[in-house]
Design a protein around this motif. Structure first.
Motif, PDB file in Angstrom:
ATOM      1  N   GLY A  80       0.390  -1.414   0.288  1.00 18.35           N
ATOM      2  CA  GLY A  80      -0.047   0.040  -0.178  1.00 18.35           C
ATOM      3  C   GLY A  80       0.903   1.540  -0.239  1.00 18.35           C
ATOM      4  N   GLY A  81       1.943   1.050  -0.043  1.00 18.37           N
ATOM      5  CA  GLY A  81       2.704   2.389  -0.076  1.00 18.37           C
ATOM      6  C   GLY A  81       3.707   2.271  -1.872  1.00 18.37           C
ATOM      7  N   ASP A  82       4.994   2.843  -1.510  1.00 17.04           N
ATOM      8  CA  ASP A  82       5.473   3.110  -3.149  1.00 17.04           C
ATOM      9  C   ASP A  82       7.458   2.913  -2.707  1.00 17.04           C
ATOM     10  OD1 ASP A  82       6.402   5.191  -2.001  1.00 17.04           O
ATOM     11  OD2 ASP A  82       4.694   6.233  -3.232  1.00 17.04           O
ATOM     12  N   ARG A  83       7.577   2.314  -3.786  1.00 14.53           N
ATOM     13  CA  ARG A  83       8.870   1.729  -4.014  1.00 14.53           C
ATOM     14  C   ARG A  83       9.464   3.342  -5.022  1.00 14.53           C
ATOM     15  NH1 ARG A  83       7.089  -3.080  -5.689  1.00 14.53           N
ATOM     16  NH2 ARG A  83       6.913  -3.233  -7.498  1.00 14.53           N
ATOM     17  N   LEU A  84      11.001   3.304  -4.700  1.00 16.76           N
ATOM     18  CA  LEU A  84      11.566   4.109  -5.590  1.00 16.76           C
ATOM     19  C   LEU A  84      12.195   3.293  -6.521  1.00 16.76           C
ATOM     20  CD1 LEU A  84      13.735   6.463  -6.998  1.00 16.76           C
ATOM     21  CD2 LEU A  84      15.889   5.079  -5.264  1.00 16.76           C
ATOM     22  N   VAL A  85      11.755   3.826  -8.243  1.00 20.00           N
ATOM     23  CA  VAL A  85      12.437   2.416  -9.559  1.00 20.00           C
ATOM     24  C   VAL A  85      12.535   3.610 -10.389  1.00 20.00           C
ATOM     25  CG1 VAL A  85       9.880   0.933  -8.911  1.00 20.00           C
ATOM     26  CG2 VAL A  85       9.497   2.909 -10.422  1.00 20.00           C
ATOM     27  N   ALA A  86      13.105   4.383  -9.963  1.00 16.16           N
ATOM     28  CA  ALA A  86      14.202   5.185 -11.259  1.00 16.16           C
ATOM     29  C   ALA A  86      14.116   7.105 -10.576  1.00 16.16           C
ATOM     30  CB  ALA A  86      13.502   5.553 -12.223  1.00 16.16           C
ATOM     31  N   ASN A  87      14.882   7.375 -11.218  1.00 17.69           N
ATOM     32  CA  ASN A  87      15.578   8.517 -11.077  1.00 17.69           C
ATOM     33  C   ASN A  87      15.362   9.387 -12.768  1.00 17.69           C
ATOM     34  OD1 ASN A  87      16.807  11.195 -10.620  1.00 17.69           O
ATOM     35  ND2 ASN A  87      18.496  11.254 -11.859  1.00 17.69           N
ATOM     36  N   VAL A  88      14.409  10.634 -13.026  1.00 23.16           N
ATOM     37  CA  VAL A  88      14.674  11.391 -14.149  1.00 23.16           C
ATOM     38  C   VAL A  88      14.584  12.773 -13.985  1.00 23.16           C
ATOM     39  CG1 VAL A  88      13.163  12.219 -16.022  1.00 23.16           C
ATOM     40  CG2 VAL A  88      12.686  10.547 -15.562  1.00 23.16           C
ATOM     41  N   VAL A  89      15.859  13.598 -14.215  1.00 23.35           N
ATOM     42  CA  VAL A  89      16.325  14.915 -14.976  1.00 23.35           C
ATOM     43  C   VAL A  89      16.179  15.848 -15.887  1.00 23.35           C
ATOM     44  CG1 VAL A  89      18.718  14.437 -15.029  1.00 23.35           C
ATOM     45  CG2 VAL A  89      18.460  15.759 -13.282  1.00 23.35           C
ATOM     46  N   LEU A  90      15.749  16.450 -15.645  1.00 20.81           N
ATOM     47  CA  LEU A  90      15.428  17.717 -16.455  1.00 20.81           C
ATOM     48  C   LEU A  90      16.866  18.451 -16.257  1.00 20.81           C
ATOM     49  CD1 LEU A  90      14.279  18.656 -19.160  1.00 20.81           C
ATOM     50  CD2 LEU A  90      12.844  20.207 -17.034  1.00 20.81           C
ATOM     51  N   LYS A  91      18.010  18.742 -17.023  1.00 23.78           N
ATOM     52  CA  LYS A  91      19.163  19.615 -17.156  1.00 23.78           C
ATOM     53  C   LYS A  91      19.099  20.794 -17.701  1.00 23.78           C
ATOM     54  CE  LYS A  91      21.207  14.872 -16.875  1.00 23.78           C
ATOM     55  NZ  LYS A  91      22.069  14.674 -16.956  1.00 23.78           N
ATOM     56  N   ARG A  92      20.262  21.519 -17.352  1.00 22.55           N
ATOM     57  CA  ARG A  92      20.624  22.742 -17.845  1.00 22.55           C
ATOM     58  C   ARG A  92      19.107  23.880 -18.517  1.00 22.55           C
ATOM     59  NH1 ARG A  92      22.768  19.769 -22.404  1.00 22.55           N
ATOM     60  NH2 ARG A  92      21.789  20.967 -23.686  1.00 22.55           N
ATOM     61  N   VAL A  93      18.051  23.598 -17.443  1.00 24.44           N
ATOM     62  CA  VAL A  93      16.794  24.661 -17.870  1.00 24.44           C
ATOM     63  C   VAL A  93      16.925  25.973 -17.378  1.00 24.44           C
ATOM     64  CG1 VAL A  93      14.595  24.256 -16.595  1.00 24.44           C
ATOM     65  CG2 VAL A  93      15.625  22.201 -16.597  1.00 24.44           C
ATOM     66  N   LEU A  94      16.599  26.679 -18.324  1.00 26.47           N
ATOM     67  CA  LEU A  94      17.207  28.489 -17.785  1.00 26.47           C
ATOM     68  C   LEU A  94      16.443  29.386 -18.634  1.00 26.47           C
ATOM     69  CD1 LEU A  94      20.815  28.222 -18.536  1.00 26.47           C
ATOM     70  CD2 LEU A  94      19.604  28.367 -16.390  1.00 26.47           C
ATOM     71  N   PRO A  95      15.224  30.148 -17.733  1.00 21.28           N
ATOM     72  CA  PRO A  95      14.231  30.728 -18.288  1.00 21.28           C
ATOM     73  C   PRO A  95      14.778  31.445 -20.181  1.00 21.28           C
ATOM     74  CG  PRO A  95      14.688  32.053 -16.452  1.00 21.28           C
ATOM     75  CD  PRO A  95      16.206  30.467 -16.748  1.00 21.28           C
ATOM     76  N   GLY A  96      13.772  31.343 -20.835  1.00 15.40           N
ATOM     77  CA  GLY A  96      14.287  32.087 -22.132  1.00 15.40           C
ATOM     78  C   GLY A  96      14.941  31.324 -23.123  1.00 15.40           C
TER      79      GLY A  96
END
Length: 186
Positions: A80-96
């Protein structure tokens, strides 16, 4: 952080919940990094509690300054809980800035079940909605040429292969660049 991204359930897989990393994720992060396959493709070692705390601190700092948005990907478990299965990362996010990069890893017990492709797709859709229009229009997914699993993930997440990139430190081999463009509004 109260940001939640969801990858919808499929006929054979439950919904995935993607959220910013939290201090409570430390033990699961350490467990994921025990996997030699994961360590082969990542640059930052996470083998001690101190390294895990530093990794989590960096992930939280990336959210604070908006430059590197790391999501812990969670899947419901039988208790009934949850577990870590992965990581996703969004890199170099800059305004404009019109482009950013997506990276990811999958915990060993979760590999081969389509989790990475679903999670990368969900973060990509979220990123285009949040930072476009007039901003983010392209996401890149980069990986070493010998990482065939990443080619499959890119394809499943609707990234198309664009080019081979020459080896460049810290990567010892040539790489692939896959691209996903924002879908036109309307």
């Amino acid at each position: 952080m109260s940001i939640i991204v969801r990858a919808p359930a499929t006929g054979s897989a439950p919904e995935l919940l993607l959220r910013p990393w939290q201090d409570d994720d430390r033990d699961e992060l350490l467990a994921a990094y025990q996997d030699p396959v994961l360590r082969r493709w990542t640059q930052v070692p996470v083998t001690t509690p101190a390294q895990a705390r530093h990794w989590l601190s960096q992930a939280q700092r990336g959210w604070q300054d908006g430059s590197r948005l790391s999501f812990a990907v969670r899947e419901p478990d039988a208790d009934g809980g949850d577990r870590l299965v992965a990581n996703v990362v969004l890199k170099r996010v800059l305004p404009g800035r019109p482009d950013a990069e997506v990276g990811y890893w999958t915990a060993a017990p979760a590999r081969g079940r389509g989790i990475a492709g679903r999670a990368v797709d969900a973060v990509s859709r979220w990123a285009f909605a949040r930072y476009g229009p007039g901003g983010l229009t392209r996401l890149d997914l980069l990986h070493q040429i010998d990482n065939t699993a990443s080619c499959r993930v890119a394809e499943k997440a609707r990234f198309r292969f664009v080019e081979v990139l020459p080896a460049q430190p810290p990567f010892p081999r040539d790489g692939h660049r896959h691209v996903r463009l924002a879908e036109p509004a309307g």
